[in-house]
Scaffold this motif. Structure first.
Motif, PDB file in Angstrom:
ATOM      1  N   ALA A  64       0.864  -1.187   0.000  1.00 36.70           N
ATOM      2  CA  ALA A  64       0.000   0.000   0.000  1.00 36.70           C
ATOM      3  C   ALA A  64       0.896   1.232   0.000  1.00 36.70           C
ATOM      4  O   ALA A  64       1.954   1.234   0.645  1.00 36.70           O
ATOM      5  CB  ALA A  64      -0.895   0.008   1.227  1.00 36.70           C
ATOM      6  N   LEU A  65       0.497   2.280  -0.725  1.00 36.29           N
ATOM      7  CA  LEU A  65       1.286   3.515  -0.770  1.00 36.29           C
ATOM      8  C   LEU A  65       0.873   4.500   0.320  1.00 36.29           C
ATOM      9  O   LEU A  65       1.589   5.456   0.597  1.00 36.29           O
ATOM     10  CB  LEU A  65       1.156   4.182  -2.144  1.00 36.29           C
ATOM     11  CG  LEU A  65       1.774   3.406  -3.306  1.00 36.29           C
ATOM     12  CD1 LEU A  65       1.494   4.119  -4.626  1.00 36.29           C
ATOM     13  CD2 LEU A  65       3.268   3.235  -3.102  1.00 36.29           C
ATOM     14  N   THR A  66      -0.292   4.275   0.949  1.00 34.56           N
ATOM     15  CA  THR A  66      -0.769   5.162   2.014  1.00 34.56           C
ATOM     16  C   THR A  66      -1.150   4.338   3.233  1.00 34.56           C
ATOM     17  O   THR A  66      -1.798   3.297   3.096  1.00 34.56           O
ATOM     18  CB  THR A  66      -1.999   5.977   1.540  1.00 34.56           C
ATOM     19  OG1 THR A  66      -1.640   6.727   0.388  1.00 34.56           O
ATOM     20  CG2 THR A  66      -2.485   6.932   2.624  1.00 34.56           C
ATOM     21  N   GLN A  67      -0.725   4.800   4.395  1.00 34.65           N
ATOM     22  CA  GLN A  67      -1.123   4.184   5.667  1.00 34.65           C
ATOM     23  C   GLN A  67      -1.928   5.219   6.440  1.00 34.65           C
ATOM     24  O   GLN A  67      -1.491   6.366   6.593  1.00 34.65           O
ATOM     25  CB  GLN A  67       0.108   3.792   6.495  1.00 34.65           C
ATOM     26  CG  GLN A  67       0.932   2.707   5.874  1.00 34.65           C
ATOM     27  CD  GLN A  67       0.479   1.309   6.261  1.00 34.65           C
ATOM     28  OE1 GLN A  67      -0.390   1.125   7.108  1.00 34.65           O
ATOM     29  NE2 GLN A  67       1.070   0.326   5.629  1.00 34.65           N
ATOM     30  N   ASP A  68      -3.085   4.824   6.942  1.00 22.89           N
ATOM     31  CA  ASP A  68      -3.942   5.713   7.719  1.00 22.89           C
ATOM     32  C   ASP A  68      -3.761   5.393   9.201  1.00 22.89           C
ATOM     33  O   ASP A  68      -4.084   4.293   9.644  1.00 22.89           O
ATOM     34  CB  ASP A  68      -5.407   5.519   7.292  1.00 22.89           C
ATOM     35  CG  ASP A  68      -6.332   6.564   7.904  1.00 22.89           C
ATOM     36  OD1 ASP A  68      -5.924   7.262   8.855  1.00 22.89           O
ATOM     37  OD2 ASP A  68      -7.470   6.666   7.428  1.00 22.89           O
ATOM     38  N   LEU A  69      -3.233   6.364   9.941  1.00 20.62           N
ATOM     39  CA  LEU A  69      -3.026   6.181  11.376  1.00 20.62           C
ATOM     40  C   LEU A  69      -4.339   6.360  12.150  1.00 20.62           C
ATOM     41  O   LEU A  69      -4.379   6.121  13.354  1.00 20.62           O
ATOM     42  CB  LEU A  69      -1.979   7.176  11.895  1.00 20.62           C
ATOM     43  CG  LEU A  69      -0.590   7.047  11.260  1.00 20.62           C
ATOM     44  CD1 LEU A  69       0.330   8.150  11.764  1.00 20.62           C
ATOM     45  CD2 LEU A  69       0.020   5.688  11.549  1.00 20.62           C
ATOM     46  N   GLY A  70      -5.383   6.796  11.463  1.00 26.96           N
ATOM     47  CA  GLY A  70      -6.685   6.976  12.099  1.00 26.96           C
ATOM     48  C   GLY A  70      -6.688   8.151  13.058  1.00 26.96           C
ATOM     49  O   GLY A  70      -5.853   9.050  12.980  1.00 26.96           O
ATOM     50  N   LYS A  71      -7.642   8.119  13.995  1.00 26.09           N
ATOM     51  CA  LYS A  71      -7.724   9.169  15.018  1.00 26.09           C
ATOM     52  C   LYS A  71      -6.940   8.720  16.240  1.00 26.09           C
ATOM     53  O   LYS A  71      -7.004   7.553  16.639  1.00 26.09           O
ATOM     54  CB  LYS A  71      -9.182   9.403  15.420  1.00 26.09           C
ATOM     55  CG  LYS A  71     -10.009  10.036  14.334  1.00 26.09           C
ATOM     56  CD  LYS A  71     -11.420  10.300  14.816  1.00 26.09           C
ATOM     57  CE  LYS A  71     -12.216  10.975  13.702  1.00 26.09           C
ATOM     58  NZ  LYS A  71     -13.573  11.296  14.119  1.00 26.09           N
ATOM     59  N   PHE A  72      -6.187   9.649  16.814  1.00 29.20           N
ATOM     60  CA  PHE A  72      -5.460   9.355  18.046  1.00 29.20           C
ATOM     61  C   PHE A  72      -5.410  10.627  18.880  1.00 29.20           C
ATOM     62  O   PHE A  72      -5.454  11.731  18.346  1.00 29.20           O
ATOM     63  CB  PHE A  72      -4.066   8.788  17.760  1.00 29.20           C
ATOM     64  CG  PHE A  72      -3.194   9.666  16.916  1.00 29.20           C
ATOM     65  CD1 PHE A  72      -2.332  10.587  17.502  1.00 29.20           C
ATOM     66  CD2 PHE A  72      -3.220   9.574  15.530  1.00 29.20           C
ATOM     67  CE1 PHE A  72      -1.518  11.400  16.723  1.00 29.20           C
ATOM     68  CE2 PHE A  72      -2.414  10.380  14.744  1.00 29.20           C
ATOM     69  CZ  PHE A  72      -1.560  11.293  15.347  1.00 29.20           C
ATOM     70  N   PRO A  73      -5.324  10.480  20.209  1.00 32.90           N
ATOM     71  CA  PRO A  73      -5.369  11.655  21.081  1.00 32.90           C
ATOM     72  C   PRO A  73      -4.042  12.417  21.098  1.00 32.90           C
ATOM     73  O   PRO A  73      -2.976  11.830  20.910  1.00 32.90           O
ATOM     74  CB  PRO A  73      -5.675  11.060  22.458  1.00 32.90           C
ATOM     75  CG  PRO A  73      -5.123   9.671  22.393  1.00 32.90           C
ATOM     76  CD  PRO A  73      -5.292   9.222  20.959  1.00 32.90           C
ATOM     77  N   GLU A  74      -4.146  13.691  21.347  1.00 33.21           N
ATOM     78  CA  GLU A  74      -2.969  14.554  21.472  1.00 33.21           C
ATOM     79  C   GLU A  74      -2.067  14.062  22.608  1.00 33.21           C
ATOM     80  O   GLU A  74      -0.855  14.264  22.581  1.00 33.21           O
ATOM     81  CB  GLU A  74      -3.444  15.988  21.738  1.00 33.21           C
ATOM     82  CG  GLU A  74      -2.406  17.053  21.530  1.00 33.21           C
ATOM     83  CD  GLU A  74      -2.984  18.465  21.657  1.00 33.21           C
ATOM     84  OE1 GLU A  74      -2.243  19.395  21.340  1.00 33.21           O
ATOM     85  OE2 GLU A  74      -4.149  18.631  22.067  1.00 33.21           O
ATOM     86  N   SER A  75      -2.648  13.366  23.597  1.00 33.66           N
ATOM     87  CA  SER A  75      -1.879  12.834  24.736  1.00 33.66           C
ATOM     88  C   SER A  75      -1.001  11.650  24.330  1.00 33.66           C
ATOM     89  O   SER A  75      -0.114  11.239  25.070  1.00 33.66           O
ATOM     90  CB  SER A  75      -2.827  12.416  25.863  1.00 33.66           C
ATOM     91  OG  SER A  75      -3.727  11.423  25.395  1.00 33.66           O
ATOM     92  N   ALA A  76      -1.238  11.076  23.131  1.00 33.76           N
ATOM     93  CA  ALA A  76      -0.409   9.979  22.598  1.00 33.76           C
ATOM     94  C   ALA A  76       0.036  10.382  21.197  1.00 33.76           C
ATOM     95  O   ALA A  76      -0.403   9.803  20.195  1.00 33.76           O
ATOM     96  CB  ALA A  76      -1.200   8.676  22.571  1.00 33.76           C
ATOM     97  N   PRO A  77       0.938  11.395  21.107  1.00 29.74           N
ATOM     98  CA  PRO A  77       1.261  11.983  19.800  1.00 29.74           C
ATOM     99  C   PRO A  77       2.169  11.145  18.907  1.00 29.74           C
ATOM    100  O   PRO A  77       2.292  11.420  17.720  1.00 29.74           O
ATOM    101  CB  PRO A  77       1.948  13.292  20.177  1.00 29.74           C
ATOM    102  CG  PRO A  77       2.618  12.987  21.479  1.00 29.74           C
ATOM    103  CD  PRO A  77       1.669  12.051  22.192  1.00 29.74           C
ATOM    104  N   VAL A  78       2.832  10.119  19.468  1.00 29.70           N
ATOM    105  CA  VAL A  78       3.763   9.323  18.668  1.00 29.70           C
ATOM    106  C   VAL A  78       3.044   8.089  18.130  1.00 29.70           C
ATOM    107  O   VAL A  78       2.529   7.276  18.902  1.00 29.70           O
ATOM    108  CB  VAL A  78       5.009   8.921  19.482  1.00 29.70           C
ATOM    109  CG1 VAL A  78       5.952   8.053  18.643  1.00 29.70           C
ATOM    110  CG2 VAL A  78       5.744  10.161  19.981  1.00 29.70           C
ATOM    111  N   GLN A  79       2.996   7.982  16.807  1.00 32.05           N
ATOM    112  CA  GLN A  79       2.327   6.866  16.140  1.00 32.05           C
ATOM    113  C   GLN A  79       3.289   6.255  15.124  1.00 32.05           C
ATOM    114  O   GLN A  79       4.078   6.962  14.515  1.00 32.05           O
ATOM    115  CB  GLN A  79       1.069   7.361  15.424  1.00 32.05           C
ATOM    116  CG  GLN A  79       0.050   8.008  16.339  1.00 32.05           C
ATOM    117  CD  GLN A  79      -0.621   7.010  17.258  1.00 32.05           C
ATOM    118  OE1 GLN A  79      -1.032   5.943  16.825  1.00 32.05           O
ATOM    119  NE2 GLN A  79      -0.729   7.351  18.530  1.00 32.05           N
ATOM    120  N   LYS A  80       3.194   4.930  14.952  1.00 29.38           N
ATOM    121  CA  LYS A  80       4.055   4.230  13.994  1.00 29.38           C
ATOM    122  C   LYS A  80       3.222   3.402  13.034  1.00 29.38           C
ATOM    123  O   LYS A  80       2.149   2.933  13.384  1.00 29.38           O
ATOM    124  CB  LYS A  80       5.003   3.265  14.731  1.00 29.38           C
ATOM    125  CG  LYS A  80       6.163   3.914  15.411  1.00 29.38           C
ATOM    126  CD  LYS A  80       7.110   2.863  15.950  1.00 29.38           C
ATOM    127  CE  LYS A  80       8.267   3.570  16.636  1.00 29.38           C
ATOM    128  NZ  LYS A  80       9.328   2.690  17.020  1.00 29.38           N
TER     129      LYS A  80
END
Length: 123
Positions: free
Chosen positions: A24-40
């Motif tokens: 896939a050329l795009t990965q959607d991290l979805g919604k996440f809270p500002e309190s957990a700003p680091v996403q992989k």
């Protein structure tokens, strides 16, 4: 002279070449809270060519996005990964789209992959 050119052209087309194909050329991290700003997320690709594939570099569109990737050559038919870490700390909440430019020795030398997501404002 023409025969020499034909010889060079047919030699070039006979050379083996790597070819990168992402799941896939795009990965959607979805919604996440500002309190957990680091996403992989992890992008998986396959070398569908007939020569070893080498990633020369993966460069993000901004400092909040950091890619890391398989450094060894990927044999034909084998898979490799690019892990992208997004750090929204100190960034405005809301929707974002970040680009990572991947440069390789493949037939298509440059490929862009994307991460998107929505960091929700902390209450």
């Amino acid at each position: 002279m023409t025969m020499m050119l034909v010889g060079i052209c047919s030699f070039a087309s006979a050379q083996k070449q790597a070819e990168i194909k992402f799941d896939a050329l795009t990965q959607d991290l979805g919604k996440f809270p500002e309190s957990a700003p680091v996403q992989k997320c992890v992008f998986t690709f396959t070398n569908v060519g007939d020569a070893p594939l080498v990633i020369n570099q993966a460069v993000a569109s901004c400092g909040c996005t950091v890619p890391s990737y398989t450094k060894e050559p990927i044999a034909p038919g084998k898979k490799g990964t690019i892990t992208v870490t997004y750090n929204g700390k100190g960034k405005f909440p809301g929707y974002f789209k970040k680009t990572v430019t991947v440069r390789t020795n493949a037939k298509t030398e440059m490929v862009r992959i994307y991460i998107v997501g929505n960091m929700e404002e902390g209450k």
